[in-house]
Design a protein around this motif. Sequence first.
Motif, PDB file in Angstrom:
ATOM      1  N   GLN A   1       0.703  -1.217   0.030  1.00  0.00           N
ATOM      2  CA  GLN A   1       0.075  -0.079   0.140  1.00  0.00           C
ATOM      3  C   GLN A   1       0.785   1.109  -0.078  1.00  0.00           C
ATOM      4  OE1 GLN A   1      -2.204   0.876   3.654  1.00  0.00           O
ATOM      5  NE2 GLN A   1      -1.162  -0.872   4.558  1.00  0.00           N
ATOM      6  N   LEU A   2       0.397   2.502  -0.164  1.00  0.00           N
ATOM      7  CA  LEU A   2       0.730   3.543  -0.170  1.00  0.00           C
ATOM      8  C   LEU A   2       1.587   3.887   1.272  1.00  0.00           C
ATOM      9  CD1 LEU A   2      -1.741   5.777  -2.339  1.00  0.00           C
ATOM     10  CD2 LEU A   2       0.153   4.734  -3.286  1.00  0.00           C
ATOM     11  N   PRO A   3       2.628   4.509   1.095  1.00  0.00           N
ATOM     12  CA  PRO A   3       3.244   5.210   2.360  1.00  0.00           C
ATOM     13  C   PRO A   3       2.619   6.524   2.817  1.00  0.00           C
ATOM     14  CG  PRO A   3       4.802   5.639   0.586  1.00  0.00           C
ATOM     15  CD  PRO A   3       3.538   4.988   0.009  1.00  0.00           C
ATOM     16  N   VAL A   4       1.256   6.806   2.541  1.00  0.00           N
ATOM     17  CA  VAL A   4       0.698   7.848   3.078  1.00  0.00           C
ATOM     18  C   VAL A   4      -0.117   7.787   4.271  1.00  0.00           C
ATOM     19  CG1 VAL A   4      -0.757   9.698   1.991  1.00  0.00           C
ATOM     20  CG2 VAL A   4       0.762   8.507   0.591  1.00  0.00           C
ATOM     21  N   PRO A   5      -0.050   8.294   5.202  1.00  0.00           N
ATOM     22  CA  PRO A   5      -0.820   8.312   6.530  1.00  0.00           C
ATOM     23  C   PRO A   5      -2.173   8.443   6.247  1.00  0.00           C
ATOM     24  CG  PRO A   5       1.078   9.572   6.826  1.00  0.00           C
ATOM     25  CD  PRO A   5       1.208   9.643   5.457  1.00  0.00           C
ATOM     26  N   GLY A   6      -2.694   9.444   5.708  1.00  0.00           N
ATOM     27  CA  GLY A   6      -4.132   9.842   5.312  1.00  0.00           C
ATOM     28  C   GLY A   6      -4.680  10.286   6.932  1.00  0.00           C
ATOM     29  N   ASN A   7      -5.982  10.301   6.779  1.00  0.00           N
ATOM     30  CA  ASN A   7      -6.844  10.453   8.037  1.00  0.00           C
ATOM     31  C   ASN A   7      -8.342  10.002   7.815  1.00  0.00           C
ATOM     32  OD1 ASN A   7      -7.143  11.656  10.611  1.00  0.00           O
ATOM     33  ND2 ASN A   7      -8.067  13.305   9.742  1.00  0.00           N
ATOM     34  N   VAL A   8      -8.717   9.323   9.042  1.00  0.00           N
ATOM     35  CA  VAL A   8     -10.145   9.199   9.068  1.00  0.00           C
ATOM     36  C   VAL A   8     -10.919   9.738  10.260  1.00  0.00           C
ATOM     37  CG1 VAL A   8     -11.902   7.261   9.119  1.00  0.00           C
ATOM     38  CG2 VAL A   8      -9.840   6.771   7.836  1.00  0.00           C
ATOM     39  N   GLU A   9     -11.806  10.642   9.963  1.00  0.00           N
ATOM     40  CA  GLU A   9     -12.383  11.543  11.086  1.00  0.00           C
ATOM     41  C   GLU A   9     -13.933  11.424  11.276  1.00  0.00           C
ATOM     42  OE1 GLU A   9     -11.962  16.107  12.348  1.00  0.00           O
ATOM     43  OE2 GLU A   9     -10.573  15.343  11.213  1.00  0.00           O
ATOM     44  N   VAL A  10     -14.578  11.377  12.426  1.00  0.00           N
ATOM     45  CA  VAL A  10     -15.884  11.461  12.570  1.00  0.00           C
ATOM     46  C   VAL A  10     -16.452  12.672  12.970  1.00  0.00           C
ATOM     47  CG1 VAL A  10     -18.008  10.486  13.911  1.00  0.00           C
ATOM     48  CG2 VAL A  10     -15.986   8.899  13.518  1.00  0.00           C
ATOM     49  N   LEU A  11     -17.375  13.268  12.269  1.00  0.00           N
ATOM     50  CA  LEU A  11     -18.134  14.630  12.449  1.00  0.00           C
ATOM     51  C   LEU A  11     -19.361  14.229  12.932  1.00  0.00           C
ATOM     52  CD1 LEU A  11     -16.698  16.716   9.465  1.00  0.00           C
ATOM     53  CD2 LEU A  11     -15.648  16.425  11.608  1.00  0.00           C
ATOM     54  N   ARG A  12     -19.771  14.866  14.214  1.00  0.00           N
ATOM     55  CA  ARG A  12     -21.261  14.628  14.692  1.00  0.00           C
ATOM     56  C   ARG A  12     -22.039  15.941  14.457  1.00  0.00           C
ATOM     57  NH1 ARG A  12     -23.523  15.722  19.387  1.00  0.00           N
ATOM     58  NH2 ARG A  12     -25.134  14.192  20.234  1.00  0.00           N
ATOM     59  N   GLY A  13     -23.190  16.081  14.019  1.00  0.00           N
ATOM     60  CA  GLY A  13     -23.845  17.407  13.754  1.00  0.00           C
ATOM     61  C   GLY A  13     -25.026  17.218  14.692  1.00  0.00           C
ATOM     62  N   GLU A  14     -25.600  18.432  15.123  1.00  0.00           N
ATOM     63  CA  GLU A  14     -26.621  18.215  16.105  1.00  0.00           C
ATOM     64  C   GLU A  14     -27.734  17.741  15.358  1.00  0.00           C
ATOM     65  OE1 GLU A  14     -26.476  18.429  19.489  1.00  0.00           O
ATOM     66  OE2 GLU A  14     -24.416  18.549  19.226  1.00  0.00           O
ATOM     67  N   ASP A  15     -28.075  18.373  14.034  1.00  0.00           N
ATOM     68  CA  ASP A  15     -29.070  18.018  13.247  1.00  0.00           C
ATOM     69  C   ASP A  15     -28.608  17.795  11.901  1.00  0.00           C
ATOM     70  OD1 ASP A  15     -29.223  20.662  12.813  1.00  0.00           O
ATOM     71  OD2 ASP A  15     -30.699  20.925  13.884  1.00  0.00           O
TER      72      ASP A  15
ATOM     73  N   GLU B   1     -24.964  19.104  10.523  1.00  0.00           N
ATOM     74  CA  GLU B   1     -24.242  18.178   9.813  1.00  0.00           C
ATOM     75  C   GLU B   1     -23.556  18.630   8.547  1.00  0.00           C
ATOM     76  OE1 GLU B   1     -24.164  13.521   8.018  1.00  0.00           O
ATOM     77  OE2 GLU B   1     -26.088  14.740   8.325  1.00  0.00           O
ATOM     78  N   ALA B   2     -24.363  19.403   7.595  1.00  0.00           N
ATOM     79  CA  ALA B   2     -24.307  19.996   6.389  1.00  0.00           C
ATOM     80  C   ALA B   2     -23.062  21.152   6.741  1.00  0.00           C
ATOM     81  CB  ALA B   2     -25.518  20.410   5.797  1.00  0.00           C
ATOM     82  N   THR B   3     -23.453  21.879   7.804  1.00  0.00           N
ATOM     83  CA  THR B   3     -22.613  22.925   8.165  1.00  0.00           C
ATOM     84  C   THR B   3     -21.106  22.526   8.487  1.00  0.00           C
ATOM     85  OG1 THR B   3     -24.437  24.292   9.008  1.00  0.00           O
ATOM     86  CG2 THR B   3     -22.120  24.904   9.753  1.00  0.00           C
ATOM     87  N   LEU B   4     -20.836  21.358   9.080  1.00  0.00           N
ATOM     88  CA  LEU B   4     -19.736  20.875   9.338  1.00  0.00           C
ATOM     89  C   LEU B   4     -18.998  20.497   7.988  1.00  0.00           C
ATOM     90  CD1 LEU B   4     -20.514  18.766  12.591  1.00  0.00           C
ATOM     91  CD2 LEU B   4     -19.461  20.785  12.538  1.00  0.00           C
ATOM     92  N   ILE B   5     -19.729  19.749   7.177  1.00  0.00           N
ATOM     93  CA  ILE B   5     -18.993  19.276   5.964  1.00  0.00           C
ATOM     94  C   ILE B   5     -18.543  20.410   5.372  1.00  0.00           C
ATOM     95  CG2 ILE B   5     -19.612  18.285   3.721  1.00  0.00           C
ATOM     96  CD1 ILE B   5     -21.640  16.194   5.448  1.00  0.00           C
ATOM     97  N   ALA B   6     -19.629  21.639   5.144  1.00  0.00           N
ATOM     98  CA  ALA B   6     -19.256  22.787   4.292  1.00  0.00           C
ATOM     99  C   ALA B   6     -18.200  23.411   4.845  1.00  0.00           C
ATOM    100  CB  ALA B   6     -20.308  23.548   4.200  1.00  0.00           C
TER     101      ALA B   6
END
Length: 615
Positions: free
Chosen positions: A308-322, A326-331
């Motif tokens: 696989q690639l030697p790139v760390p990358g990132n996985v993150e969870v975002l929790r919106g109130e509604d 949620e859409a605001t956090l993504i934008a």
Amino acid sequence: MSEAFKARLSSDQLSVATHVHGSLLVVAGPGSGKTRVLTERIRHLLTSVPGHFRVLALTFTNKAADEMKERLADLGEERERAFIGTLHGFCLEVLTERGKLVGIEGAPNIFEQAKDRREVLEKAIENDPFLSAELEEIDDPKERKRRVDKWLASISYAKSHPITCAVVEDEGIRRVIEAYDAGMRASNAYDFDDLLLLTYQLLIDNPKLGDIYRRLYKFICIDEAQDMNEAQYAVICALCGETHRDVMMVGDPRQSIYGFNKSGPEYMDRFGAEFGAKRVELTANFRSSRAVVKFAQTLDSSYMVHQQLPVPGNVEVLRGEDEKHEATLIADELQRLFAEGHPDVEGGLQPSKCAVLGRTRYALLSIEDEFKERGIEFFKRLSANHENESDLVEDFLIALRILANPKDRLHLAMLTKRWRLPESRVSEDFVANLTALAASSNDPKCAAVRDAIAAAAKNPARVNLMPALDALKSHADTLKEAERLPIYEDVAVLSQEWDQFLRTATGPKNLSAFISSKALGGTQKASRDGVAILTVHASKGLEFDVVFMAGMADGVFPDYRATGPAQQAEETRNAFVAATRSRRLLYLTYPASRVMPWGDERRQRPSPFLNGAQL
């Protein structure tokens, strides 16, 4: 194949790319270079294997076919020795050339829309005393609708299982199928299932024709084999006959997500056993970062990656109130990435490198609204074809179908109903008929459609849609801005589709071929600007530097209707496919509460798929 290119392939990839004779089954995980080895095998066959032959390369999407064609463009005329396209597209070509043997005159006219097929069946039921009486016995209108839906599903099931359902035992279902087919043929029309079924029948009933195609296409390559159904496998087997074994299938059982279309990975296993295929596994992931691969492995513990690639990358969870939050956090996060970039993403972050994926379109509505408010450029593909915003262009396309297929009773009845006119009879001179219909209406829109159709039909020998589209825009110029803009937008899409058709079509460039290509998705633009807002199923085969998996709440993803083991397994595969669309960064988002369609607010639990992410 050059030595320089060989050096860029792993030993397993090279064994696939240089394979010539005998059946080959390639199990290729996400990011393993599947498209590369497919393309390079075609290149190797065309440039290194002597003889007069063609290569048949069958892909799952038009986008995959376009990508392979682009990679082989340097071959020049040699590239023309390969058919690269979808199986439905290949069947359309076979039936256009040889369809007389199964009753087809010219190119098949395809009714791709569910509403059209339903209307054909409803009309057929009206004309059949037995079926209409059975339906009339049901008092509840909703139950009657469910019965028609069940019949439609039975028709599709029988046609997509030409071996299992070679003989339909149920007399009632057999009568439904016969009535439906009679209704379709009355409009000189066929559906998607017919393309496969009739090609299968054509090859089975005409062995010498099969011999012709086997001599023509000496080598066959099949992509995305995990999404094959019985009808598709039957066509391949009929095409190969008892002796043709220079066939390669490539797929990944972990990415089988079209079970609702009666497909499944079992046909890969059948191919391996019945064709005695050599098996090669591509277990590298050259696409995704280590963080994305690690998360994908929490969804499928058997997913092993040996390179696989030697790139760390990132996985993150975002929790919106509604949903709005949620859409605001993504934008917010997208705009931050656009402004600041990310060290693991080479060359900066543009909107076209990002995607927001949802299990269903409903999980994406608030996000689309938020992007509109902020002016974040995006595109969406929630269905195979563009849905017109204007009645004018919708009427024009209905009329265009009738111009291409004068026997099309269904769409003629549909047009007169939309124009609130008495039903008209089918006429060979549709332009004259349309002129009379438009004269019976006081609506200027009808006259605009008449003028556009007359412009399209002006030179039958060399059809040109552009004068017709100009006529539609001329009518739009007489309207207020709110009415004019949707017409301009729809015309722009249609103009792009016509241009794409003219540039890519290999057969006749007439109206029937354009409408068929449009129905099969062949006129879609290969790439678009802006953030992609897609359902998981629409994202198949695509990849992005940044992916947001939105609506990751229990009951939404996985879907609440997935109650049995098979359905739950497919939901997990859906999540696996969505996650592995990401090259570098993956965000998993969900709203803590959601407003239900009936207005109640309901608290949401995070999806069980998030258990493998850091909460």
